[in-house]
Write a protein that holds these residues in place. Structure first.
Motif, PDB file in Angstrom:
ATOM      1  N   ASN A 149      81.479  10.006 -33.824  1.00 16.51           N
ATOM      2  CA  ASN A 149      81.185  11.047 -34.873  1.00 16.51           C
ATOM      3  C   ASN A 149      79.968  11.611 -34.799  1.00 16.51           C
ATOM      4  O   ASN A 149      79.911  12.873 -34.929  1.00 16.51           O
ATOM      5  N   VAL A 150      78.783  10.732 -34.276  1.00 18.20           N
ATOM      6  CA  VAL A 150      77.571  11.564 -33.887  1.00 18.20           C
ATOM      7  C   VAL A 150      77.611  12.460 -32.775  1.00 18.20           C
ATOM      8  O   VAL A 150      77.129  13.383 -32.944  1.00 18.20           O
ATOM      9  N   ARG A 151      78.340  11.917 -31.794  1.00 23.47           N
ATOM     10  CA  ARG A 151      78.468  12.776 -30.545  1.00 23.47           C
ATOM     11  C   ARG A 151      79.318  14.100 -30.809  1.00 23.47           C
ATOM     12  O   ARG A 151      79.506  14.849 -29.741  1.00 23.47           O
ATOM     13  N   PHE A 152      80.095  14.002 -32.005  1.00 24.82           N
ATOM     14  CA  PHE A 152      81.318  15.076 -32.060  1.00 24.82           C
ATOM     15  C   PHE A 152      80.864  16.579 -31.646  1.00 24.82           C
ATOM     16  O   PHE A 152      81.542  17.290 -30.713  1.00 24.82           O
ATOM     17  N   GLY A 153      79.601  17.059 -32.234  1.00 24.52           N
ATOM     18  CA  GLY A 153      79.193  18.264 -31.987  1.00 24.52           C
ATOM     19  C   GLY A 153      78.445  18.581 -30.817  1.00 24.52           C
ATOM     20  O   GLY A 153      78.214  19.660 -30.383  1.00 24.52           O
ATOM     21  N   LEU A 154      78.170  17.552 -29.865  1.00 25.78           N
ATOM     22  CA  LEU A 154      77.196  17.686 -28.685  1.00 25.78           C
ATOM     23  C   LEU A 154      77.902  18.513 -27.826  1.00 25.78           C
ATOM     24  O   LEU A 154      77.372  19.139 -26.880  1.00 25.78           O
ATOM     25  N   ARG A 155      79.376  18.276 -27.608  1.00 27.90           N
ATOM     26  CA  ARG A 155      79.818  19.107 -26.404  1.00 27.90           C
ATOM     27  C   ARG A 155      79.804  20.743 -26.630  1.00 27.90           C
ATOM     28  O   ARG A 155      79.992  21.300 -25.645  1.00 27.90           O
ATOM     29  N   TYR A 156      79.465  21.141 -27.793  1.00 28.53           N
ATOM     30  CA  TYR A 156      79.108  22.365 -28.147  1.00 28.53           C
ATOM     31  C   TYR A 156      77.489  23.062 -27.988  1.00 28.53           C
ATOM     32  O   TYR A 156      77.396  24.011 -27.949  1.00 28.53           O
ATOM     33  N   GLY A 192      80.418  22.931 -34.618  1.00 27.46           N
ATOM     34  CA  GLY A 192      80.693  23.725 -33.616  1.00 27.46           C
ATOM     35  C   GLY A 192      81.721  24.086 -33.038  1.00 27.46           C
ATOM     36  O   GLY A 192      82.121  24.688 -32.082  1.00 27.46           O
ATOM     37  N   ALA A 193      82.912  23.110 -33.577  1.00 24.58           N
ATOM     38  CA  ALA A 193      84.417  23.181 -32.906  1.00 24.58           C
ATOM     39  C   ALA A 193      84.935  24.871 -33.723  1.00 24.58           C
ATOM     40  O   ALA A 193      84.709  24.960 -34.611  1.00 24.58           O
ATOM     41  N   THR A 224      77.556  37.226 -41.993  1.00 25.69           N
ATOM     42  CA  THR A 224      78.925  37.587 -42.748  1.00 25.69           C
ATOM     43  C   THR A 224      80.073  37.411 -42.096  1.00 25.69           C
ATOM     44  O   THR A 224      81.155  36.776 -42.357  1.00 25.69           O
ATOM     45  N   GLY A 225      80.198  37.915 -40.922  1.00 24.95           N
ATOM     46  CA  GLY A 225      81.715  38.033 -40.182  1.00 24.95           C
ATOM     47  C   GLY A 225      81.733  36.932 -39.306  1.00 24.95           C
ATOM     48  O   GLY A 225      82.728  36.703 -38.582  1.00 24.95           O
ATOM     49  N   LEU A 226      80.614  35.914 -38.992  1.00 23.09           N
ATOM     50  CA  LEU A 226      80.581  34.984 -37.825  1.00 23.09           C
ATOM     51  C   LEU A 226      81.660  33.808 -38.466  1.00 23.09           C
ATOM     52  O   LEU A 226      81.427  33.462 -39.496  1.00 23.09           O
ATOM     53  N   PRO A 227      82.497  33.341 -37.309  1.00 20.15           N
ATOM     54  CA  PRO A 227      83.103  32.228 -37.736  1.00 20.15           C
ATOM     55  C   PRO A 227      81.842  30.841 -38.125  1.00 20.15           C
ATOM     56  O   PRO A 227      80.822  30.783 -37.540  1.00 20.15           O
ATOM     57  N   PRO A 228      82.170  29.715 -38.618  1.00 15.95           N
ATOM     58  CA  PRO A 228      81.353  28.886 -38.962  1.00 15.95           C
ATOM     59  C   PRO A 228      80.885  28.036 -37.797  1.00 15.95           C
ATOM     60  O   PRO A 228      79.592  27.699 -37.867  1.00 15.95           O
ATOM     61  N   GLU A 229      81.426  28.089 -36.911  1.00 19.63           N
ATOM     62  CA  GLU A 229      80.811  27.378 -35.686  1.00 19.63           C
ATOM     63  C   GLU A 229      79.840  28.199 -34.812  1.00 19.63           C
ATOM     64  O   GLU A 229      79.042  27.727 -33.886  1.00 19.63           O
TER      65      GLU A 229
END
Lengths: 344, 261
Positions: free
Chosen positions: A92-99, B170-171, A65-70
């Motif tokens: 666009n496809v690679r956007f989240g890969l850095r995380y 993830g950002a 509940t308290g966690l941020p979306p990421e």
């Protein structure tokens, strides 16, 4: 597994109240309801994109509940796809890969999905030039690339050409089966849900009014609202008695037992229509008069008056033409016992 | 056959021509009034060069400060609704409405010895009256609304859903801003920067109260006009226009180049 307990969100002019839901691991779950019922708000609340005023959300037993979306590990595919217009399809496809922890592996997985969804030739294209279907596939791959444990789909079919509806249904079904992820889909269209989801919940005005197996919701709606939502266009106030269910002056014999005030619901396609008396073949048979004929899908819809009760009946075009059904025509309506639904 | 234009069309057209003439004639007259010789002599004067340089430096600095402080604030105004938001927005617009000398007087009254803030600033060695710091302070005051409003419009044009999608990928909120919102809204911010700087470079009324010296270009133009007459003030005015126009053109070109790439 997702558990939602007592969730509430207060927005100006709208609130989501006392939502309790359980979605099992790997399940395809549908959130159903008319526009403005609060389905998308619930989806965003689960994803952490909308602050909760009450309640909690658990993912695999862990309170999120308290966690941020990421940090929730939930992916979302929006109705309008929300692709980043300043980036190419590849970016666009690679956007989240850095995380991601293992970026190379994630990119290899994403490339597998890119190929599977036929996006390979589009990788270097700008997002602006893509068709609706292509955008949706990019949004899907973008969300799946970061390896979420749950994918939230916000009205996935509504922004697409109806001709692609089946393709997208098949695609979603295949991806769900192959990846074994939990899918939660928001939809206002019961046909999509019947094909895709095993379980679901119906929301009306910010409250869950029924949840369970989709087939169960379809066959045994719990309230007149759900009955109307799943296509039972004839919903009439009734009184159950020892000799049957009374609706106005008519008495219906039904398969189930009930007592006291209730609603009788029947689908237009379940009512049998004939020019002669059908009493020999069916239990509940009444004479009426056609009040109007209107187009309905590839067939026709008829409004038939029996006494002062109006029933909506579905018939094929051929039947309408062959029987010369028109305004004022005398007809017989039969209501098979197993097609009558009593809503308590 | 072409449709005959009606009276209303001719009325709108006439008003357009009158306005264009009204705006352009005095400027054209002024730009072409000084001879090439006058222009050359003027720019060879080190005081004039220093003054124009100071104008550009102070207004540029004011725009940079507005950018640094105004960007997060404009984002907040674009994304959040809170009680009193209208009031806050009106406060932001206040410097546009206040007479400019009043701005100067207001800032001086805060920065003077009689005020604790002025005393505190003096104890830190910060001088507002008659200093570059004072000029920049005044220019930020008058230019900030232009930056904040323009940047806010830029942020409002970026759908919030894009940031939400970025968050689920993830950002962090900072990451979503830097990688999604900023690249999509920078044009609004650049326009705000240019407007803010343009407003600052043209400020006279507030600056003349806070700092007659060191002299910025509008103050020097006024001084030359009162001391020597129209003929001596015109060339500096033309130089100021030329320098600022080329600066803003350059900024526009840079922005177009970035867009094309």
């Amino acid at each position: 597994m997702i558990e939602i307990r007592g969730l509430g969100v207060d927005l100006p002019g709208f609130c989501l109240r006392d939502v309790d839901l359980d979605v099992a691991q790997g399940e395809f779950f549908a959130l159903l309801g008319p526009t403005g019922a609060g389905k998308s708000v619930l989806l965003e609340a689960v994803a952490g994109l909308m602050p909760l005023d009450r309640g909690s959300v658990f993912l695999n037993g862990r309170q999120i509940t308290g966690l941020p979306p990421e940090r929730r590990g939930l992916g979302i595919v929006y109705q309008d796809f929300a692709l980043f217009p300043h980036l190419s399809v590849r970016d666009n496809v690679r956007f989240g890969l850095r995380y991601c922890r293992d970026r190379d592996r994630a990119w290899q997985n994403a490339l597998g999905l890119v190929e599977r969804l036929g996006l390979g030739p589009l990788l270097d294209r700008a997002v602006a030039g893509l068709s609706g279907g292509e955008r949706q596939r990019v949004a899907l791959v973008r969300s799946l690339a970061v390896g979420p444990s749950v994918l939230l789909l916000d009205e996935p079919m509504s922004a697409l050409d109806p001709a692609f509806r089946q393709d997208v249904q098949m695609l979603l079904k295949d991806i769900h089966k192959d990846l074994g992820l939990t899918f939660i889909m928001v939809s206002h269209n019961f046909e999509d849900v019947l094909f895709l989801a095993a379980r679901g919940a119906v929301i009306d005005q910010g409250r869950i009014v029924q949840s369970g197996e989709v087939a169960e919701i379809f066959h045994r709606p719990a309230t007149p609202f759900v009955a109307a939502f799943v296509g039972m266009k004839n919903i009439l106030p009734a009184v159950c008695g020892p000799d049957g269910v009374r609706v106005g002056d008519l008495t219906f014999r039904t398969a189930g037992r009930c007592s006291g005030p209730a609603h009788l619901a029947v689908r237009p396609e379940d009512i049998v229509l004939g020019r002669e008396d059908l009493a020999g073949r069916y239990a509940n048979c009444f004479q009426g008069r056609v009040r109007s004929v209107y187009p309905e899908g590839l067939g026709a819809g008829l409004e038939v008056l029996v006494g002062d009760l109006a029933f909506r009946v579905h018939a094929s075009q051929r039947r309408v033409l062959e029987n010369g059904l028109d305004r004022g025509t005398e007809v017989w309506l039969a209501f098979p016992e197993d097609c009558l639904h009593i809503i308590g | 056959m072409a449709r005959k234009k009606d009276l209303f069309f001719w009325l709108t057209l006439c008003c357009g021509w009158v306005i264009l003439a009204f705006l352009l004639l005095p400027l054209i007259e002024m730009v072409f009034a000084p001879s090439v010789q006058d222009m050359r002599v003027t720019i060879e004067d080190p005081a004039v060069r220093r003054t124009i340089g100071l104008s550009i430096y102070t207004s540029g600095l004011a725009a940079l400060i507005s950018f640094a402080l105004g960007t997060p604030f404009a984002y907040l105004l674009a994304r959040r609704n809170f009680p009193g938001k209208r009031l806050v927005e009106s406060v932001v617009d206040l410097p546009i409405m206040i007479p400019h000398p009043v701005v100067g007087i207001a800032i001086l009254s805060l920065a003077g010895r009689n005020h604790w803030l002025g005393e505190f600033l003096q104890s830190l060695g910060v001088r507002i009256m008659g200093s570059v710091t004072g000029i920049v302070t005044v220019l930020v005051f008058v230019g900030l609304p232009f930056f904040v409003n323009s940047a806010k419009t830029g942020f409002e044009a970026v759908p919030e859903r894009l940031e939400k999608a970025a968050r689920t990928l993830g950002a962090s909120s900072w990451g979503a801003f830097v990688r999604v919102t900023f690249p999509l809204a920078w044009r609004g911010m650049l326009v705000g920067f240019i407007m803010c700087m343009a407003r600052a470079i043209s400020e006279f009324g507030a600056v003349v109260i806070v700092a007659y010296h060191p002299m910025v270009a509008p103050v020097m133009i006024y001084e030359r006009f009162t001391a020597f007459g129209l003929k001596y003030s015109q060339p500096i005015a033309v130089w100021l226009i030329l320098v600022s126009l080329s600066l803003f053109l350059l900024l526009r070109l840079v922005s177009r180049g970035r867009r094309a790439s």
